[in-house]
Write a protein that holds these residues in place. Structure first.
Motif, PDB file in Angstrom:
ATOM      1  N   CYS A  35       0.571  -1.299   0.237  1.00  0.00           N
ATOM      2  CA  CYS A  35      -0.045   0.023  -0.204  1.00  0.00           C
ATOM      3  C   CYS A  35       0.957   1.341   0.535  1.00  0.00           C
ATOM      4  CB  CYS A  35      -1.189   0.223   0.775  1.00  0.00           C
ATOM      5  SG  CYS A  35      -1.995   1.569   1.242  1.00  0.00           S
ATOM      6  N   ARG A  36       0.701   2.140  -0.982  1.00  0.00           N
ATOM      7  CA  ARG A  36       1.185   3.010  -1.271  1.00  0.00           C
ATOM      8  C   ARG A  36       0.996   4.546  -0.800  1.00  0.00           C
ATOM      9  NH1 ARG A  36       5.315   0.123  -0.162  1.00  0.00           N
ATOM     10  NH2 ARG A  36       5.959  -1.172  -1.864  1.00  0.00           N
ATOM     11  N   LEU A  37      -0.439   4.915  -0.685  1.00  0.00           N
ATOM     12  CA  LEU A  37      -1.185   5.847  -0.081  1.00  0.00           C
ATOM     13  C   LEU A  37      -2.745   5.766   0.137  1.00  0.00           C
ATOM     14  CD1 LEU A  37      -1.377   9.577  -0.270  1.00  0.00           C
ATOM     15  CD2 LEU A  37      -2.557   7.828  -2.986  1.00  0.00           C
ATOM     16  N   THR A  58       0.430  -3.728  -7.497  1.00  0.00           N
ATOM     17  CA  THR A  58      -0.285  -3.947  -7.853  1.00  0.00           C
ATOM     18  C   THR A  58      -1.998  -4.843  -7.418  1.00  0.00           C
ATOM     19  OG1 THR A  58      -0.087  -6.429  -7.045  1.00  0.00           O
ATOM     20  CG2 THR A  58       2.020  -5.560  -8.621  1.00  0.00           C
ATOM     21  N   GLU A  59      -2.611  -5.363  -8.679  1.00  0.00           N
ATOM     22  CA  GLU A  59      -4.313  -5.824  -7.976  1.00  0.00           C
ATOM     23  C   GLU A  59      -4.035  -6.751  -7.564  1.00  0.00           C
ATOM     24  OE1 GLU A  59      -8.426  -6.342 -10.253  1.00  0.00           O
ATOM     25  OE2 GLU A  59      -6.533  -5.473 -11.671  1.00  0.00           O
ATOM     26  N   GLN A  60      -3.017  -7.505  -7.161  1.00  0.00           N
ATOM     27  CA  GLN A  60      -2.971  -8.827  -6.311  1.00  0.00           C
ATOM     28  C   GLN A  60      -2.649  -8.439  -4.691  1.00  0.00           C
ATOM     29  OE1 GLN A  60      -3.681 -11.959  -6.808  1.00  0.00           O
ATOM     30  NE2 GLN A  60      -3.650 -11.792  -4.453  1.00  0.00           N
ATOM     31  N   ASP A  61      -1.817  -7.043  -5.288  1.00  0.00           N
ATOM     32  CA  ASP A  61      -1.938  -6.420  -3.675  1.00  0.00           C
ATOM     33  C   ASP A  61      -3.165  -5.987  -2.655  1.00  0.00           C
ATOM     34  OD1 ASP A  61       1.277  -7.043  -3.237  1.00  0.00           O
ATOM     35  OD2 ASP A  61       1.240  -5.099  -5.106  1.00  0.00           O
ATOM     36  N   ARG A  66      -8.181  -7.056   0.814  1.00  0.00           N
ATOM     37  CA  ARG A  66      -9.006  -7.422   1.245  1.00  0.00           C
ATOM     38  C   ARG A  66      -9.732  -9.092   1.717  1.00  0.00           C
ATOM     39  NH1 ARG A  66     -12.303  -5.929  -4.427  1.00  0.00           N
ATOM     40  NH2 ARG A  66     -13.713  -6.776  -2.432  1.00  0.00           N
ATOM     41  N   ASN A  67      -8.568  -9.786   1.224  1.00  0.00           N
ATOM     42  CA  ASN A  67      -8.581 -10.631   2.347  1.00  0.00           C
ATOM     43  C   ASN A  67      -7.733 -11.388   3.977  1.00  0.00           C
ATOM     44  OD1 ASN A  67      -9.755 -12.861   0.168  1.00  0.00           O
ATOM     45  ND2 ASN A  67      -8.405 -12.727  -0.708  1.00  0.00           N
ATOM     46  N   SER A  68      -7.100  -9.843   4.217  1.00  0.00           N
ATOM     47  CA  SER A  68      -7.053 -10.261   5.260  1.00  0.00           C
ATOM     48  C   SER A  68      -7.428  -9.619   6.607  1.00  0.00           C
ATOM     49  CB  SER A  68      -5.632  -8.776   5.183  1.00  0.00           C
ATOM     50  OG  SER A  68      -6.687  -7.960   5.434  1.00  0.00           O
ATOM     51  N   ASP A  69      -7.346 -10.597   7.279  1.00  0.00           N
ATOM     52  CA  ASP A  69      -8.367  -9.949   9.262  1.00  0.00           C
ATOM     53  C   ASP A  69      -8.861  -8.750   9.662  1.00  0.00           C
ATOM     54  OD1 ASP A  69      -8.136 -13.064   9.480  1.00  0.00           O
ATOM     55  OD2 ASP A  69      -7.136 -13.175  10.289  1.00  0.00           O
ATOM     56  N   LEU A  70      -7.687  -7.747   8.335  1.00  0.00           N
ATOM     57  CA  LEU A  70      -7.666  -6.490   8.974  1.00  0.00           C
ATOM     58  C   LEU A  70      -9.064  -5.839   8.337  1.00  0.00           C
ATOM     59  CD1 LEU A  70      -6.735  -3.242   9.999  1.00  0.00           C
ATOM     60  CD2 LEU A  70      -4.971  -3.475   8.353  1.00  0.00           C
ATOM     61  N   PHE A  71      -8.696  -5.809   7.045  1.00  0.00           N
ATOM     62  CA  PHE A  71      -9.654  -5.568   6.149  1.00  0.00           C
ATOM     63  C   PHE A  71     -11.169  -6.262   6.297  1.00  0.00           C
ATOM     64  CE2 PHE A  71     -13.267  -6.174   2.491  1.00  0.00           C
ATOM     65  CZ  PHE A  71     -12.560  -4.601   2.260  1.00  0.00           C
ATOM     66  N   LYS A  72     -10.809  -7.602   6.888  1.00  0.00           N
ATOM     67  CA  LYS A  72     -12.075  -8.459   7.142  1.00  0.00           C
ATOM     68  C   LYS A  72     -12.644  -7.733   8.204  1.00  0.00           C
ATOM     69  CE  LYS A  72     -11.424 -12.452   5.443  1.00  0.00           C
ATOM     70  NZ  LYS A  72     -10.646 -13.871   5.043  1.00  0.00           N
ATOM     71  N   GLY A  73     -11.906  -7.331   9.278  1.00  0.00           N
ATOM     72  CA  GLY A  73     -12.264  -6.186  10.185  1.00  0.00           C
ATOM     73  C   GLY A  73     -13.082  -4.975  10.084  1.00  0.00           C
ATOM     74  N   VAL A  74     -12.488  -4.662   9.552  1.00  0.00           N
ATOM     75  CA  VAL A  74     -13.035  -2.792   8.432  1.00  0.00           C
ATOM     76  C   VAL A  74     -13.887  -2.968   8.324  1.00  0.00           C
ATOM     77  CG1 VAL A  74     -12.033  -0.441   7.672  1.00  0.00           C
ATOM     78  CG2 VAL A  74     -10.017  -1.972   9.492  1.00  0.00           C
ATOM     79  N   TRP A  75     -14.292  -3.516   7.297  1.00  0.00           N
ATOM     80  CA  TRP A  75     -15.473  -3.775   6.543  1.00  0.00           C
ATOM     81  C   TRP A  75     -16.576  -4.388   7.380  1.00  0.00           C
ATOM     82  CZ3 TRP A  75     -16.351  -1.380   2.958  1.00  0.00           C
ATOM     83  CH2 TRP A  75     -17.538  -1.089   1.913  1.00  0.00           C
ATOM     84  N   ALA A  76     -16.670  -5.015   7.585  1.00  0.00           N
ATOM     85  CA  ALA A  76     -17.379  -5.103   8.474  1.00  0.00           C
ATOM     86  C   ALA A  76     -18.028  -4.329   9.920  1.00  0.00           C
ATOM     87  CB  ALA A  76     -17.439  -6.920  10.056  1.00  0.00           C
ATOM     88  N   GLN A  77     -17.291  -3.331  10.496  1.00  0.00           N
ATOM     89  CA  GLN A  77     -17.845  -1.914  11.014  1.00  0.00           C
ATOM     90  C   GLN A  77     -18.555  -1.173  10.050  1.00  0.00           C
ATOM     91  OE1 GLN A  77     -13.921  -1.867  13.529  1.00  0.00           O
ATOM     92  NE2 GLN A  77     -15.081  -2.643  15.228  1.00  0.00           N
ATOM     93  N   THR A  78     -17.551  -0.594   9.260  1.00  0.00           N
ATOM     94  CA  THR A  78     -17.779   0.190   8.626  1.00  0.00           C
ATOM     95  C   THR A  78     -19.262   0.105   7.356  1.00  0.00           C
ATOM     96  OG1 THR A  78     -15.133   0.696   8.014  1.00  0.00           O
ATOM     97  CG2 THR A  78     -17.054   1.106   5.943  1.00  0.00           C
TER      98      THR A  78
END
Length: 98
Positions: A35-37, A58-61, A66-78
């Motif tokens: 993540c650069r920005l 890259t798109e894969q990054d 999006r498959n990380s626990d961090l994203f899943k937690g943030v998205w669930a709260q958002t």
């Protein structure tokens, strides 16, 4: 450079909750591999609408994030705070003048 733009519209009474969660997690999101920005914008005419811009190598990054626990937690709260369906665009940066 791969750019992800997400438009989110929130229930007015839930905006402070969104901002608190974003502020608590933004450094972790930004420090995700490749993540650069990470930027958050608020619409000038409709204060319920926000946009995130994130730059990835890259798109894969982005998919890895999006498959990380961090994203899943943030998205669930958002997502429970929305008053409309979010919209997302994936684009390639062609030119940037600073």
């Amino acid at each position: 450079m791969f750019v992800r733009i997400v438009k989110m519209s929130f229930q007015p009474e839930k905006i402070e909750e969104f901002l608190a969660n974003f502020n608590a997690k933004k450094e972790f999101i930004r420090k995700s591999p490749s993540c650069r920005l990470l930027e958050l914008y608020r619409d000038k005419t409709n204060s319920d609408i926000f946009f995130t811009y994130s730059y990835w190598e890259t798109e894969q990054d982005l998919e890895n994030y999006r498959n990380s626990d961090l994203f899943k937690g943030v998205w669930a709260q958002t997502k429970i705070l929305f008053n409309d369906k979010p919209l997302a665009w994936s684009v390639d940066k062609i030119t940037s003048l600073i």
